[in-house]
Write a protein that holds these residues in place. Structure first.
Motif, PDB file in Angstrom:
ATOM      1  N   VAL A   2      45.612  35.910  31.468  1.00 50.73           N
ATOM      2  CA  VAL A   2      44.427  35.108  31.653  1.00 50.73           C
ATOM      3  C   VAL A   2      43.991  35.142  33.118  1.00 50.73           C
ATOM      4  N   ARG A   3      44.940  34.995  34.034  1.00 48.77           N
ATOM      5  CA  ARG A   3      44.607  34.989  35.452  1.00 48.77           C
ATOM      6  C   ARG A   3      43.911  36.275  35.851  1.00 48.77           C
ATOM      7  N   ASP A   4      44.446  37.418  35.406  1.00 48.95           N
ATOM      8  CA  ASP A   4      43.846  38.702  35.768  1.00 48.95           C
ATOM      9  C   ASP A   4      42.431  38.837  35.228  1.00 48.95           C
ATOM     10  N   LEU A   5      42.209  38.389  33.981  1.00 50.04           N
ATOM     11  CA  LEU A   5      40.869  38.468  33.391  1.00 50.04           C
ATOM     12  C   LEU A   5      39.882  37.570  34.134  1.00 50.04           C
ATOM     13  N   LEU A   6      40.295  36.347  34.447  1.00 50.43           N
ATOM     14  CA  LEU A   6      39.421  35.430  35.163  1.00 50.43           C
ATOM     15  C   LEU A   6      39.134  35.947  36.572  1.00 50.43           C
ATOM     16  N   PHE A   7      40.162  36.431  37.234  1.00 46.78           N
ATOM     17  CA  PHE A   7      39.991  36.965  38.580  1.00 46.78           C
ATOM     18  C   PHE A   7      38.994  38.122  38.563  1.00 46.78           C
ATOM     19  N   GLU A   8      39.135  39.013  37.588  1.00 47.40           N
ATOM     20  CA  GLU A   8      38.217  40.147  37.479  1.00 47.40           C
ATOM     21  C   GLU A   8      36.791  39.675  37.222  1.00 47.40           C
ATOM     22  N   LEU A   9      36.621  38.699  36.345  1.00 53.09           N
ATOM     23  CA  LEU A   9      35.300  38.167  36.038  1.00 53.09           C
ATOM     24  C   LEU A   9      34.632  37.578  37.278  1.00 53.09           C
ATOM     25  N   VAL A  10      35.352  36.740  37.989  1.00 54.38           N
ATOM     26  CA  VAL A  10      34.783  36.045  39.136  1.00 54.38           C
ATOM     27  C   VAL A  10      34.569  36.977  40.318  1.00 54.38           C
ATOM     28  N   ARG A  11      35.509  37.817  40.613  1.00 55.18           N
ATOM     29  CA  ARG A  11      35.439  38.658  41.812  1.00 55.18           C
ATOM     30  C   ARG A  11      34.627  39.939  41.631  1.00 55.18           C
ATOM     31  N   SER A  12      34.454  40.413  40.425  1.00 56.44           N
ATOM     32  CA  SER A  12      33.770  41.691  40.247  1.00 56.44           C
ATOM     33  C   SER A  12      32.273  41.515  40.014  1.00 56.44           C
ATOM     34  N   TYR A  13      31.785  40.300  39.989  1.00 55.28           N
ATOM     35  CA  TYR A  13      30.374  40.071  39.736  1.00 55.28           C
ATOM     36  C   TYR A  13      29.550  40.627  40.890  1.00 55.28           C
ATOM     37  N   SER A  14      28.505  41.343  40.549  1.00 54.75           N
ATOM     38  CA  SER A  14      27.572  41.819  41.560  1.00 54.75           C
ATOM     39  C   SER A  14      26.179  41.752  40.980  1.00 54.75           C
ATOM     40  N   GLY A  15      25.216  41.631  41.822  1.00 64.18           N
ATOM     41  CA  GLY A  15      23.843  41.558  41.347  1.00 64.18           C
ATOM     42  C   GLY A  15      23.041  40.597  42.186  1.00 64.18           C
ATOM     43  N   ASP A  16      21.801  40.401  41.768  1.00 62.47           N
ATOM     44  CA  ASP A  16      20.894  39.549  42.522  1.00 62.47           C
ATOM     45  C   ASP A  16      21.084  38.065  42.209  1.00 62.47           C
ATOM     46  N   GLN A  17      21.749  37.780  41.114  1.00 64.85           N
ATOM     47  CA  GLN A  17      21.970  36.400  40.707  1.00 64.85           C
ATOM     48  C   GLN A  17      23.241  35.860  41.372  1.00 64.85           C
ATOM     49  N   PRO A  18      23.322  34.532  41.521  1.00 61.98           N
ATOM     50  CA  PRO A  18      24.571  33.965  42.054  1.00 61.98           C
ATOM     51  C   PRO A  18      25.724  34.267  41.093  1.00 61.98           C
ATOM     52  N   PRO A  19      26.938  34.331  41.611  1.00 61.55           N
ATOM     53  CA  PRO A  19      28.086  34.584  40.726  1.00 61.55           C
ATOM     54  C   PRO A  19      28.247  33.444  39.729  1.00 61.55           C
ATOM     55  N   PRO A  20      28.869  33.738  38.595  1.00 60.90           N
ATOM     56  CA  PRO A  20      29.043  32.684  37.590  1.00 60.90           C
ATOM     57  C   PRO A  20      29.963  31.575  38.103  1.00 60.90           C
ATOM     58  N   ALA A  21      29.648  30.360  37.714  1.00 59.04           N
ATOM     59  CA  ALA A  21      30.504  29.225  38.058  1.00 59.04           C
ATOM     60  C   ALA A  21      31.567  29.095  36.979  1.00 59.04           C
ATOM     61  N   CYS A  22      32.795  28.904  37.406  1.00 55.91           N
ATOM     62  CA  CYS A  22      33.909  28.746  36.466  1.00 55.91           C
ATOM     63  C   CYS A  22      34.685  27.502  36.846  1.00 55.91           C
ATOM     64  N   LEU A  23      35.056  26.742  35.856  1.00 54.46           N
ATOM     65  CA  LEU A  23      35.956  25.614  36.059  1.00 54.46           C
ATOM     66  C   LEU A  23      37.274  26.009  35.415  1.00 54.46           C
ATOM     67  N   PHE A  24      38.296  26.127  36.236  1.00 54.04           N
ATOM     68  CA  PHE A  24      39.603  26.585  35.776  1.00 54.04           C
ATOM     69  C   PHE A  24      40.589  25.460  36.033  1.00 54.04           C
ATOM     70  N   VAL A  25      41.161  24.912  34.985  1.00 54.48           N
ATOM     71  CA  VAL A  25      42.097  23.796  35.109  1.00 54.48           C
ATOM     72  C   VAL A  25      43.513  24.339  34.967  1.00 54.48           C
ATOM     73  N   THR A  26      44.341  24.073  35.964  1.00 51.06           N
ATOM     74  CA  THR A  26      45.708  24.598  35.952  1.00 51.06           C
ATOM     75  C   THR A  26      46.630  23.710  36.773  1.00 51.06           C
ATOM     76  N   HIS A  27      47.911  23.789  36.465  1.00 56.69           N
ATOM     77  CA  HIS A  27      48.938  23.183  37.308  1.00 56.69           C
ATOM     78  C   HIS A  27      49.684  24.269  38.067  1.00 56.69           C
ATOM     79  N   ASP A  28      49.254  25.514  37.927  1.00 56.54           N
ATOM     80  CA  ASP A  28      49.905  26.641  38.588  1.00 56.54           C
ATOM     81  C   ASP A  28      49.266  26.861  39.958  1.00 56.54           C
TER      82      ASP A  28
END
Length: 163
Positions: free
Chosen positions: A1-27
């Protein structure tokens, strides 16, 4: 899950702002490595919001310090035992991360190893200084055993005052 979320958030490119994600964890590792901002919630109250680096190195509460990784909690009145001058109220809480304490032959602080927690490339040591103080630290040395007398050096520049 961490790798997928990291890829989603960090790989975003384009003219729009990056997607907002709320990630709840105790890790702590997940939170520190993925987030741009971290919010620490305790009993339904938001205690601290800041960058991962700021929350890790300057936690506002002991709870925030512990949620972002291991920390040695110390009262001001015990600092002189560690060779650190007491500042202000003797009940003030201070924190020092295990990675900011080193085993050294000529260290100013003496203690006895109470436990060794093997973690692969390193071990975490629990060192008893006196009846009031035990410190956790990290070492890559593999020759340390329970009962060993050791000497420590604390990186006092990394001592955190915790509100």
């Amino acid at each position: 899950v961490r790798d997928l979320l990291f890829e989603l958030v960090r790989s975003y490119s384009g003219d729009q702002p990056p997607p907002a994600c709320l990630f709840v964890t105790h890790d702590a590792t997940d939170a520190l490595s993925i987030a741009d901002q971290i919010g620490i919630i305790q009993q339904g109250q938001l205690k601290q919001v800041d960058t991962p680096r700021e929350v890790y190195f300057n936690p506002k509460t002991t709870y925030a310090a512990r949620m972002t990784g291991p920390v040695n909690s110390l009262r001001g009145k015990h600092l002189p035992t560690l060779g650190i001058p007491q500042v202000g109220d003797p009940e003030t809480c201070f924190g020092l991360r295990p990675e900011h304490i080193s085993l050294v032959d000529d260290g100013p602080v003496a203690g006895v190893v109470r436990a060794v927690f093997f973690q692969g490339r390193q071990s975490e040591l629990d060192v008893k200084i006196n009846r009031y103080i035990s410190l956790r630290l990290l070492t890559e040395r593999d020759d340390i055993r329970v009962g060993d007398q050791v000497r420590l050096r604390l990186d006092t520049e990394r001592l955190m005052t915790i509100g």
